[in-house]
Design a protein around this motif. Structure first.
Motif, mmCIF file in Angstrom:
data_model
loop_
_atom_site.group_PDB
_atom_site.id
_atom_site.type_symbol
_atom_site.label_atom_id
_atom_site.label_comp_id
_atom_site.label_asym_id
_atom_site.label_seq_id
_atom_site.Cartn_x
_atom_site.Cartn_y
_atom_site.Cartn_z
ATOM 1 N N CYS A 1 38.739 30.977 47.761
ATOM 2 C CA CYS A 1 38.186 32.242 47.510
ATOM 3 C C CYS A 1 38.800 33.549 46.972
ATOM 4 O O CYS A 1 39.841 33.992 47.705
ATOM 5 C CB CYS A 1 37.865 32.237 48.316
ATOM 6 N N ASP A 2 38.358 34.212 46.503
ATOM 7 C CA ASP A 2 39.149 35.835 46.656
ATOM 8 C C ASP A 2 38.440 36.299 47.559
ATOM 9 O O ASP A 2 37.239 36.616 48.736
ATOM 10 C CB ASP A 2 38.734 36.499 44.807
ATOM 11 N N ILE A 3 38.886 37.695 47.734
ATOM 12 C CA ILE A 3 38.694 38.567 49.246
ATOM 13 C C ILE A 3 37.297 39.216 48.708
ATOM 14 O O ILE A 3 36.806 39.610 49.328
ATOM 15 C CB ILE A 3 40.120 39.987 48.778
ATOM 16 N N ARG A 4 36.987 39.902 47.176
ATOM 17 C CA ARG A 4 35.556 40.542 47.174
ATOM 18 C C ARG A 4 34.677 39.324 47.962
ATOM 19 O O ARG A 4 33.515 39.600 48.519
ATOM 20 C CB ARG A 4 35.621 41.045 45.976
ATOM 21 N N THR A 5 34.366 38.511 47.096
ATOM 22 C CA THR A 5 33.344 37.094 47.403
ATOM 23 C C THR A 5 33.480 36.931 48.822
ATOM 24 O O THR A 5 32.273 36.286 49.764
ATOM 25 C CB THR A 5 33.814 36.209 46.717
ATOM 26 N N LEU A 6 34.794 36.658 49.772
ATOM 27 C CA LEU A 6 34.888 36.394 50.893
ATOM 28 C C LEU A 6 34.152 37.673 52.306
ATOM 29 O O LEU A 6 33.567 37.619 52.987
ATOM 30 C CB LEU A 6 36.153 36.228 51.511
ATOM 31 N N GLN A 7 34.593 38.795 51.486
ATOM 32 C CA GLN A 7 34.404 40.069 52.461
ATOM 33 C C GLN A 7 31.801 40.177 51.810
ATOM 34 O O GLN A 7 31.610 40.039 53.363
ATOM 35 C CB GLN A 7 34.040 40.940 50.998
ATOM 36 N N ASP B 1 37.061 32.883 62.142
ATOM 37 C CA ASP B 1 38.392 33.340 61.491
ATOM 38 C C ASP B 1 38.230 31.912 61.018
ATOM 39 O O ASP B 1 39.231 32.515 59.716
ATOM 40 C CB ASP B 1 39.373 34.144 62.890
ATOM 41 N N ALA B 2 38.031 30.790 61.572
ATOM 42 C CA ALA B 2 39.185 29.548 60.718
ATOM 43 C C ALA B 2 38.187 29.683 59.577
ATOM 44 O O ALA B 2 38.779 29.339 58.301
ATOM 45 C CB ALA B 2 38.693 28.688 61.647
ATOM 46 N N PHE B 3 36.745 29.861 59.166
ATOM 47 C CA PHE B 3 36.184 29.565 58.062
ATOM 48 C C PHE B 3 37.122 30.909 57.261
ATOM 49 O O PHE B 3 37.104 29.957 55.907
ATOM 50 C CB PHE B 3 35.072 30.125 58.692
ATOM 51 N N ALA B 4 37.186 32.374 57.864
ATOM 52 C CA ALA B 4 37.676 32.775 56.428
ATOM 53 C C ALA B 4 38.560 32.617 56.318
ATOM 54 O O ALA B 4 39.397 32.762 54.885
ATOM 55 C CB ALA B 4 37.695 34.063 56.990
ATOM 56 N N ILE B 5 39.926 31.920 57.158
ATOM 57 C CA ILE B 5 41.467 32.103 56.274
ATOM 58 C C ILE B 5 41.099 30.994 55.766
ATOM 59 O O ILE B 5 42.153 30.379 54.676
ATOM 60 C CB ILE B 5 42.400 31.429 57.999
ATOM 61 N N HIS B 6 40.784 29.429 56.034
ATOM 62 C CA HIS B 6 40.292 28.560 55.091
ATOM 63 C C HIS B 6 40.240 28.359 53.937
ATOM 64 O O HIS B 6 40.274 27.568 52.912
ATOM 65 C CB HIS B 6 40.059 26.974 56.157
ATOM 66 N N PRO C 1 43.176 37.919 63.840
ATOM 67 C CA PRO C 1 42.113 36.477 63.703
ATOM 68 C C PRO C 1 43.577 35.625 64.913
ATOM 69 O O PRO C 1 43.938 35.480 64.953
ATOM 70 C CB PRO C 1 42.313 36.532 62.611
ATOM 71 N N THR C 2 42.246 34.620 65.262
ATOM 72 C CA THR C 2 42.468 33.074 65.247
ATOM 73 C C THR C 2 43.224 32.734 64.553
ATOM 74 O O THR C 2 42.211 31.834 64.326
ATOM 75 C CB THR C 2 41.230 32.676 66.766
ATOM 76 N N MET C 3 43.704 31.598 65.011
ATOM 77 C CA MET C 3 44.353 30.879 63.780
ATOM 78 C C MET C 3 44.189 29.636 64.189
ATOM 79 O O MET C 3 45.050 28.996 65.577
ATOM 80 C CB MET C 3 45.537 30.935 63.645
ATOM 81 N N LEU C 4 43.369 28.837 63.979
ATOM 82 C CA LEU C 4 42.928 27.395 64.456
ATOM 83 C C LEU C 4 43.477 26.469 62.728
ATOM 84 O O LEU C 4 43.160 27.189 62.329
ATOM 85 C CB LEU C 4 41.679 26.819 64.704
#
Length: 467
Positions: free
Chosen positions: A428-434, A417-422, A250-253
């Motif tokens: 946020c828990d990982i299942r919700t992000l999934q 990627d930035a949305f997911a990382i931030h 993933p790109t780190m912004l």
């Protein structure tokens, strides 16, 4: 050529000394000899227009701008433009393997000049262009494409793809790769083609054509579909030697970089960039949003899966609520003008088109980000507006990132990627992000968690600093 016969990447323009190598590549990919001069002319016109010192010095923007001008030329027929795009794809991706060619959405550019000829416009059809070659397969129309004339079995492949309601882009890709596979096995009859030929074909793509593992995987998927649904000989995946493509990290912004980027962008493209970062949706999910997918009352956006099996809902960011509403008011005014002119139709999902074809003119089915230009729907022959081309946003992101002096490579995926990382950094828990990202496999989402852990490790003080 190297001693083992594999083509090596060239760093020089295609001059007379390299013309024979290019023609050999045309022969390998099944382009008829009668069309070789047209392909060579397209390459020479490209080189005259851009005059690069070397092809490796070309930028993606320069190639995309040239393709934009090519697609807008009224003096060329659609098929001529598509052949020219295919000619450049072979040059940049296979003969010289230039970095700029890797970032171009070749299938998307081929779709720009897709049209139905007057004698076939009244008959519903799906015109399928083979990306990177000259071939077009049209089912249900009198005109027989060159690929189908050479390999009539491709008509069966097109029918099998359409029966399963795959996207037009997938159909293009499958026709292209199977056309190349059949040309590779041209010395065999239909009944003689076997799994060993697939292994030889993939080895040819890797060693002779130098294609990346991801591209080889695309070729395998197309040929595997062909074996299972046309030849009725499902492939044993374990027996086929193919490399699994490596995932790009993933790109780190940084948040400040995202802020600088978004503050610089405006208009429809700026709103799309804000949506990508604000919701984490994919590029094509944003591009294909329809009016019915925006629910202002419930503050949510519905992301539709093409097959209707993995739809998901995303929260509509509060800061974009009013901006998106104003944007749709502008789109609505354009829609009313198109409606009065009789050109307010859009393409519909196959299930909807079959049950309610009149929905193509309804406001709810219009695209949130419509194209500025009218085009003809290859399925219905009707004139209307499709969505904005994805490459328009990608170009805007790249140029804006340069203006904002952001050193990280910025594209639509970088914003996702930035949305997911931030979001993970916010707790946020990982299942919700999934669920938000629409990942089927939790392992895909875990990439972002591992990246966050790696960032935490960088905050640990080294014991040597305390000596």
């Amino acid at each position: 050529m190297s001693q083992n016969g594999a083509r090596q990447p060239s760093r020089e323009p295609v001059a007379l000394s390299q013309k024979q190598r290019y023609i050999s590549l045309l022969e390998d990919t099944g382009v008829p000899e009668s069309e070789h001069p047209e392909y060579v002319s397209a390459v020479e016109a490209f080189l005259r227009a851009l005059r690069p010192a070397t092809l490796h010095a070309l930028s993606t923007d320069a190639v995309s701008d040239y393709l934009e001008r090519l697609c807008q030329r009224p003096d060329l027929e659609d098929e001529q433009v598509r052949r020219a795009i295919g000619a450049l794809r072979l040059l940049l991706l296979q003969l010289t393997r230039t970095p700029a060619g890797q970032d171009v959405d070749w299938s998307g550019w081929l779709e720009r000049r897709r049209a139905v000829s007057p004698e076939t416009a009244s008959s519903p059809s799906r015109a399928v262009d083979a990306p990177g070659t000259h071939t077009t397969v049209a089912t249900g129309v009198p005109r027989i494409a060159r690929a189908a004339q050479t390999f009539p079995i491709l008509n069966e492949l097109a029918a099998a793809v359409q029966q399963r309601r795959y996207s037009v882009r997938t159909e293009q890709s499958y026709i292209d790769w199977c056309n190349r596979f059949l040309a590779f096995c041209s010395d065999k009859e239909r009944e003689q083609i076997e799994q060993a030929d697939v292994q030889r074909f993939l080895r040819h793509l890797e060693e002779d054509c130098g294609l990346a593992p991801k591209t080889q995987s695309l070729a395998y998927n197309a040929v595997a579909f062909f074996f299972q649904h046309v030849l009725d000989k499902p492939l044993d995946g374990a027996s086929v030697d193919r490399r699994r493509p490596q995932r790009q990290p993933p790109t780190m912004l940084e948040r400040e970089e995202v802020k600088r980027l978004l503050e610089t962008m405006s208009g429809s493209l700026g709103l799309m960039a804000h949506l990508l970062y604000g919701t984490g949706m994919r590029l094509m999910e944003c591009v294909r949003l329809r009016v019915r997918d925006i629910d202002f009352e419930q503050r949510r956006i519905s992301v539709r899966d093409r097959n209707g099996e993995k739809d998901r809902e995303l929260p509509l960011p509060e800061t974009l609520h009013e901006r998106l509403r104003q944007h749709l008011q502008q789109v609505s005014a354009q829609y009313r003008d198109d409606l009065a002119s009789g050109v307010a139709t859009v393409s519909l999902p196959a299930t909807v088109a079959g049950e309610s074809p009149e929905a193509a003119r309804e406001w709810a089915w219009q695209y949130v980000f419509p194209s500025a230009q009218l085009s003809r729907d290859p399925a219905s022959g009707q004139v209307g507006r499709t969505h904005l081309h994805a490459s328009s946003l990608q170009r805007a992101l790249r140029s804006t990132a340069q203006s904002a002096q952001i050193s990280t490579r910025v594209n639509a995926q970088a914003l996702r990627d930035a949305f997911a990382i931030h979001v993970l950094e916010s707790g946020c828990d990982i299942r919700t992000l999934q669920g938000l990202l629409g990942h089927t496999d939790i392992a895909t989402t875990m990439r972002y968690a591992r990246l966050g852990n790696r960032a935490d490790l960088m905050q640990v003080s080294s014991p040597i600093d305390s000596i």
